[in-house]
Design an enzyme around this catalytic site. Sequence first.
Site, PDB file in Angstrom:
ATOM      1  N   ASP A   6      -1.776 -16.174   5.190  1.00 40.21           N
ATOM      2  CA  ASP A   6      -2.645 -16.209   6.669  1.00 40.21           C
ATOM      3  C   ASP A   6      -3.284 -17.649   6.561  1.00 40.21           C
ATOM      4  O   ASP A   6      -3.566 -18.221   5.418  1.00 40.21           O
ATOM      5  CB  ASP A   6      -3.067 -15.259   6.992  1.00 40.21           C
ATOM      6  CG  ASP A   6      -4.353 -14.741   6.330  1.00 40.21           C
ATOM      7  OD1 ASP A   6      -4.835 -15.487   5.433  1.00 40.21           O
ATOM      8  OD2 ASP A   6      -4.939 -13.784   6.581  1.00 40.21           O
ATOM      9  N   ASP A  46       3.653  -7.298   8.951  1.00 38.39           N
ATOM     10  CA  ASP A  46       2.534  -7.274   7.833  1.00 38.39           C
ATOM     11  C   ASP A  46       1.798  -6.218   8.421  1.00 38.39           C
ATOM     12  O   ASP A  46       1.351  -6.452   9.542  1.00 38.39           O
ATOM     13  CB  ASP A  46       1.968  -8.279   7.280  1.00 38.39           C
ATOM     14  CG  ASP A  46       0.839  -8.861   8.214  1.00 38.39           C
ATOM     15  OD1 ASP A  46       1.087  -9.376   9.105  1.00 38.39           O
ATOM     16  OD2 ASP A  46      -0.303  -8.545   7.783  1.00 38.39           O
ATOM     17  N   CYS A  92      12.182  11.402  -0.174  1.00 35.10           N
ATOM     18  CA  CYS A  92      11.542  10.248  -0.897  1.00 35.10           C
ATOM     19  C   CYS A  92      11.745  10.031  -2.441  1.00 35.10           C
ATOM     20  O   CYS A  92      11.599  11.134  -2.966  1.00 35.10           O
ATOM     21  CB  CYS A  92      10.024  10.007  -0.460  1.00 35.10           C
ATOM     22  SG  CYS A  92       9.335   8.449  -1.312  1.00 35.10           S
ATOM     23  N   CYS A 128       9.901   7.941  -4.732  1.00 32.59           N
ATOM     24  CA  CYS A 128       8.878   7.425  -5.221  1.00 32.59           C
ATOM     25  C   CYS A 128       8.179   8.424  -6.497  1.00 32.59           C
ATOM     26  O   CYS A 128       8.553   9.462  -6.200  1.00 32.59           O
ATOM     27  CB  CYS A 128       7.606   7.037  -4.354  1.00 32.59           C
ATOM     28  SG  CYS A 128       6.689   8.426  -3.826  1.00 32.59           S
ATOM     29  N   HIS A 134       3.739   5.653  -2.366  1.00 32.81           N
ATOM     30  CA  HIS A 134       4.575   6.564  -1.699  1.00 32.81           C
ATOM     31  C   HIS A 134       4.738   5.785  -0.135  1.00 32.81           C
ATOM     32  O   HIS A 134       5.681   5.554   0.358  1.00 32.81           O
ATOM     33  CB  HIS A 134       4.362   7.861  -1.355  1.00 32.81           C
ATOM     34  CG  HIS A 134       4.759   8.495  -0.171  1.00 32.81           C
ATOM     35  ND1 HIS A 134       6.037   8.875  -0.248  1.00 32.81           N
ATOM     36  CD2 HIS A 134       4.213   8.517   1.050  1.00 32.81           C
ATOM     37  CE1 HIS A 134       6.327   9.294   1.061  1.00 32.81           C
ATOM     38  NE2 HIS A 134       5.272   9.105   1.820  1.00 32.81           N
TER      39      HIS A 134
END
Length: 378
Positions: free
Chosen positions: A92, A266, A304, A306, A335
């Site tokens: 940024d 983002d 998931c 993860c 996660h």
Amino acid sequence: MTVFGWDSVAADGAARAGLLHTAHGDVETPVFMPVGTAATVKAMTADAVRSTGARIVLGNTYHLMLRPGAERVAALGGLHRFMDWPGPILTDSGGFQVMSLGKLRTLDAEGVTFRSHLDGTQYRLTPGRSIEIQHLLDSTITMVLDECTPFPATHAEAESSMELSMRWAARCRAAFQAREGYALFGIVQGSIFPDLREKSCMALTNIGFEGYAIGGLAVGEGQAAMFETLECTVPHLPENRPRYLMGVGTPDDLLGGVARGVDMFDCVMPTRAGRTGRAFTSRGILNMRNACHAQDPAPVDPACTCPACTKHSRAYLHHLFRCDEMLGPVLLTWHNLMYYQSLMRGMREAILDRRLQSFAEETRNGWKTDKEGKDVLF
Ligand SMILES: [Zn+2]
């Protein structure tokens, strides 16, 4: 060398699937970029971030210009080497955080003077200096310095703020040193006023940028106003350039943003929530500190893959957070980033199959299925 660009792969209504080409590799869009504020995605090694499927991360100019300083990062080989992230990095401009974190700041036509929130040292950020800092960092995608118009603003306030940002955008374009595979993105401002958003789009496309960001949203206007603003902004942006909605958002915001033609996002939400014990899951939002998880052998999210979900129980995560063990934030950040990446991948596949709307409905219905998540919207 790669020429920077974005190619459309498929469309479903206003939503687009595409491929971003950069000097540091290709990125499939729509894409979520984890925030690596101070040259680190908090609580994660770079390998761990990559393992979630992330291919591009964001760095914050404001934080890096204060510590360790852009010149030092450049002397150490640039941000990619410094943080072990050879892939694309978007930085940024520093403007947003100067206004939110900097002290005794004074804005004038040429830039902003402020004191560091760390030690009170005085700094000055101008369009030219912001571009120079991002060049020293070796940022793949540089953002123009703009003024993020506070919300709410009157039409007159939003107009003069937007016009200042457009003058700075032209200065940033002039200061930017073109390198193959690198890009400079302009930022659309104009608060929630359709005529100002259109004017801003016209001003930026006249200057010409490799990509276009939509700024000044998710600042308190609410999701409905944000979506309306997207609907009156996106049609004025070039078809063949990537579009980036800055600082957004919740999983539901991502579904709505992609459906309205946004390619890049983002947000600190998945990482910040992970550090405070909140999990975004396919079945709803969970607070791992809650007593209902104390004896639960089930994974955080059965869908998931993860490490938190494949190796550990909700009871273990609950225990870690209750004991303030640092592994809790590590596992839950991992996660949450994995959840955001799988959501983006799911949307991309749905666009390719032209079934984004039903994918969004199924995803939203899924958020209501957990016993804790039932009544909680993101
Ligand atoms: Zn997981």
